[in-house]
Write an enzyme that holds these catalytic residues in place. Sequence first.
Site, short mmCIF file in Angstrom:
data_model
loop_
_atom_site.label_atom_id
_atom_site.label_comp_id
_atom_site.label_asym_id
_atom_site.label_seq_id
_atom_site.Cartn_x
_atom_site.Cartn_y
_atom_site.Cartn_z
N ARG A 180 0.81 -1.22 0.00
CA ARG A 180 0.00 0.00 0.00
C ARG A 180 0.85 1.27 0.00
O ARG A 180 0.30 2.37 -0.06
CB ARG A 180 -0.94 0.03 1.21
CG ARG A 180 -2.22 -0.74 1.03
CD ARG A 180 -3.23 -0.42 2.13
NE ARG A 180 -3.70 0.96 2.08
CZ ARG A 180 -4.56 1.48 2.95
NH1 ARG A 180 -5.02 0.74 3.94
NH2 ARG A 180 -4.94 2.74 2.84
N LYS A 181 2.16 1.13 0.06
CA LYS A 181 3.01 2.30 0.15
C LYS A 181 3.36 2.85 -1.24
O LYS A 181 3.29 2.13 -2.24
CB LYS A 181 4.29 1.97 0.93
CG LYS A 181 4.03 1.42 2.33
CD LYS A 181 3.18 2.36 3.17
CE LYS A 181 3.00 1.89 4.60
NZ LYS A 181 2.06 0.80 4.77
#
Length: 374
Positions: A180-181
């Site tokens: 998700r980064k």
Amino acid sequence: MIYLTKPYFGEEELKRVSETFESGWVAGQGPMGRELSELASEYIGCKYSIPVNNCTAGLHLALLAIGTGQGDEVLVSDFTFPATGHAVLYCGAKPVFVDADADTYNMDPSDLEKKITSASKAIIVVHGFGLMADMDKIMDIAKRNNLKVIEDAACAFGASYKGKKAGRYGDITCFSFHARKNVTAGEGGLVVTDNEKYASYIRSLTFFGTESAYDRQSDFSIPSFVHLGFNYKLSDINAAIAIEQIKRYHLLLEKKYELVKKYREYLEGYDNIFVQPELEDYQHVYQTFVVRLDEKINRNKIILSLREDGIQTQIGTYSSFIQPVYKSEDNCPVSLRLYNSALALPLYYEMKTDDVKTVCEKLKFHIEKQLTGE
């Protein structure tokens, strides 16, 4: 489907992974890990950079490096994923949760100062969703109270405050390469510092408290295990992906800024949705675009309604002090309100501006439907 987030990989990552396979070195602390360290150090402006298998491991190592143990208290941002508090528990120490600021969603310096005790060892300040905390005030408090500072910059690779990047304030900083980064390798992380002693100790702890096999390959030597270390190293496969992600990071940020601008335009003036203000001196990298809904709205029902329309959303993040694992007696009312009202909206490289319009229209529709009881 309009996803909450979606990693973007291209031919560059595939080529670099293929090279890693051909090299024969796919384990951690190899040539790709070395290259990632050098690239990250140059990008951030720090002396030492140690790849690790995830940011939580990095936080654990950072706490051990500063000597955290039984009887110590560590002041932790409350409004964050509980990995931060967990890392404190791994060391046998006690997390003390600090409330959030209503504008930044990050650690409130005034509450931080109130919660310092004689047992306080360090501060872990989280830079939430890609926006840094008020580091001038936090560093001043730390200095006056002789506390070490660890930046949990899991979401904030490349973010800056007053012209200085995340990783340039604290004694040690930890980043994440989770899916998700902004910069992702699927999994992984990075620990950075300017302190040679910390860097050497952390590097050793990532591989059982000894030298890496890669460092020993030029000459035969039987290693000694000096510290009680861990298997926290990052594989060279993951490192190879992260290298290419960093190289074209500017393109991802350009696209995210374009999408966020549209979100602000479509949501401006709507009474039931509160958009985080754009703050002077802060360079937000928007790992996640988070808004706050009016407290009379059931945020969880909105998430479910949007899901039925093919739009993924999620809560912002957690209020840590209420989690049963901590048995905390702290009070963080702003963080708790954010936990119950914050909403993460879709934001990713392949998203289109028309998708932003759709998300905003559907969000407003379901809010109005809920308020009118239809």
